[in-house]
Design an enzyme around this catalytic site. Structure first.
Site, mmCIF file in Angstrom:
data_model
loop_
_atom_site.group_PDB
_atom_site.id
_atom_site.type_symbol
_atom_site.label_atom_id
_atom_site.label_comp_id
_atom_site.label_asym_id
_atom_site.label_seq_id
_atom_site.Cartn_x
_atom_site.Cartn_y
_atom_site.Cartn_z
ATOM 1 N N GLU A 30 -68.840 -101.280 -9.170
ATOM 2 C CA GLU A 30 -68.234 -100.461 -10.219
ATOM 3 C C GLU A 30 -66.873 -99.908 -9.800
ATOM 4 O OE1 GLU A 30 -68.635 -98.495 -14.078
ATOM 5 O OE2 GLU A 30 -69.584 -100.212 -13.131
ATOM 6 N N ASP A 31 -66.747 -99.515 -8.518
ATOM 7 C CA ASP A 31 -65.573 -98.751 -8.081
ATOM 8 C C ASP A 31 -64.694 -99.455 -7.051
ATOM 9 O OD1 ASP A 31 -66.206 -96.568 -9.728
ATOM 10 O OD2 ASP A 31 -67.641 -95.814 -8.266
#
Length: 491
Positions: A76-77
């Site tokens: 996600e990051d």
């Protein structure tokens, strides 16, 4: 500042070379992926991954779950993809990470019921597929709540409300009492800061006043048990969680003198017979308060909680609650469904036997309520938001009770459930043919509110019979409402 050693030192299962290697590998992979990233608090991002993994280790989760906890924010990051995680750590861990990513997609905004609905649906679906995904999400949320002060005010309120309305009830339903209590207290702090401050100061004041009596009682009970030759694993005091205290005070007109479990003594024993023997010794030393003995060992709460609770007149007549349980019961009360990993290992069963159809699966009865909710969602369709939310308030958020069939089978029901709810929980045919009911051998009306621990007998018609349309007015469970409507439509 946390290090990977903190996770390894708190790992509850035997730390084999393979398990240690997996956890270390996941840590190094996550640390490299998050290198240079900072949280809003200013700390290195990897600290969040480590905090999540530490919570998982403390509640007894396995090495694959901890690895997924360390890796949970990587796709996600960072620029690292899910396929890279699968390549390095295998399909099972990659699926857990993917599940956590999907759970984070929808956020609760304002009061729009569709957002609540979608988020809860995702949580239920994740629970039914792999319970570990939801446990990782709870650990992730716990650390996010501990650093919530660094976010803007509007985000603080949204995340705190989401925590109180979704995450804490799910932790409760999974029996993870320690995480539930922490999540509620942290959300309470942001949602009702004035009440939080008042309750915190009130508890500190009364706890300090009562501490000397509690310590004296602990010492005297310990001495009595030792003189009787009874082995005690642990005897200690504990404070009530702030939000739970606030709710209880509201029910008692904010009169703290009516709260008997503000300070409780917890006695951890080796086995069940010791628990009952200890109860007798405690009552011999201190007079019990009549009507305040609760035996959750013989009749556990629906989320699996087991313990004996008694309220005593302690030193100088001070009222103190005493909780007596085994070590296994204590771990299950604190860690809930996660405790299966610890005890399945000790019992020399593979934890896989518990948690997945192919790889490991939670025993079906553990998540029967998830299965029922999924079935019910399919029955009412995806668009009936009002009925779904209203049903959740009863089936999921409301306190639950146990009732028994005449053969001794346990039926899990929400508070205020009726004999018709009980009948439909057994089988739709029994529900529709119901003509009368008995509670503990006495005839009761069909809209009677069943009490915890009662034996309920449903009197049925021998012939086919359709349910009464009046039943819709008083039944509480979604399954009863749905089945009654379906059967009435067929006529």
């Amino acid at each position: 500042m946390l290090t990977i050693d903190d996770i390894l030192n708190n790992f509850k299962l035997p730390l084999t070379v393979r398990r240690e290697s997996l956890i270390m590998g996941a840590y190094k992979f996550a640390a490299a992926a998050h290198r240079g990233q900072k949280r809003k608090s200013g700390e290195n991002y990897i600290q969040h991954s480590l905090e999540t993994a530490l919570t998982l280790a403390k509640i007894g989760m396995g090495s694959k779950t901890i690895a997924a906890g360390l890796l949970h924010d990587v796709p996600e990051d960072t620029s690292v993809t899910l396929s890279e995680i699968e390549k390095n750590f295998g399909e099972e861990i990659a699926q857990m990470v993917d599940g956590i990513t999907k759970l984070g997609k929808i956020k609760l905004r304002e009061s729009k019921e569709e957002y609540i609905l979608e988020n809860l649906r995702k949580m239920f679906l994740a629970m039914a597929q792999d319970i570990r995904v939801v446990i990782i999400k709870l650990a992730d949320r716990l650390h996010n709540m501990n650093t919530l002060e660094y976010l803007p005010k509007d985000k603080q309120l949204r995340i705190a409300r989401e925590t109180m309305e979704i995450f804490a009830p799910i932790a409760n339903r999974l029996g993870i009492g320690e995480i539930k209590g922490q999540l509620e207290d942290l959300a309470f702090k942001f949602l009702e800061p004035e009440n939080y401050k008042y309750i915190n100061e009130l508890e500190e004041k009364y706890y300090l006043e009562g501490e000397k009596y509690t310590n004296q009682a602990i010492k005297e009970i310990g001495k009595e048990l030792a003189s009787e030759g009874i082995n005690v694993i642990e005897i200690s005091g504990r404070k009530k969680h702030l939000y739970r205290l606030f709710l209880k005070l509201k029910r008692k007109d904010m009169d703290i003198s009516q709260i008997y479990d503000l300070v409780a003594i917890r006695i951890i024993m080796p086995d069940i017979p010791d628990c009952y023997e200890t109860l007798g010794i405690v009552h011999k030393k201190y007079h019990p308060m009549v009507g305040r003995i609760k035996d959750y060992i013989s009749l556990p709460k629906p989320n699996g909680y087991q313990s004996i609770h008694t309220t005593i007149f302690g030193p100088e007549g001070r009222i103190i609650e005493v909780q007596i349980r085994t070590k296994k019961m204590h771990d299950e009360a604190e860690f809930g469904i996660a405790a299966h990993w610890i005890y399945s290992e000790k019992e020399r069963k593979g934890w896989r036997d518990y948690f997945f159809r192919k790889k490991a699966k939670v025993p079906m009865e553990e998540l029967e309520w998830v299965r029922q909710l999924r079935e019910w969602q399919n029955d009412i369709g995806r668009d009936d938001f009002e009925e779904f939310i209203e049903g959740l308030k009863i089936d999921f958020f409301k306190n639950h009770i146990f009732a028994f069939t005449p053969k001794g089978d346990i039926i899990d029901l929400p508070e205020e459930a009726t004999p018709i709810d009980f009948a439909y929980s057994i089988h739709s045919e029994i529900g529709s043919r119901a003509m009368g009911a008995k509670a503990d051998g006495k005839i009761v009306p069909l809209d009677y509110h069943i009490q915890n621990g009662q034996v309920i007998e449903i009197l049925t018609s021998r012939e086919n019979k359709k349910p009464s349309s009046d039943w819709i007015r008083f039944v509480k469970t979604s399954i009863a409402k749905t089945r009654i409507r379906q059967q009435l439509k067929r006529e």
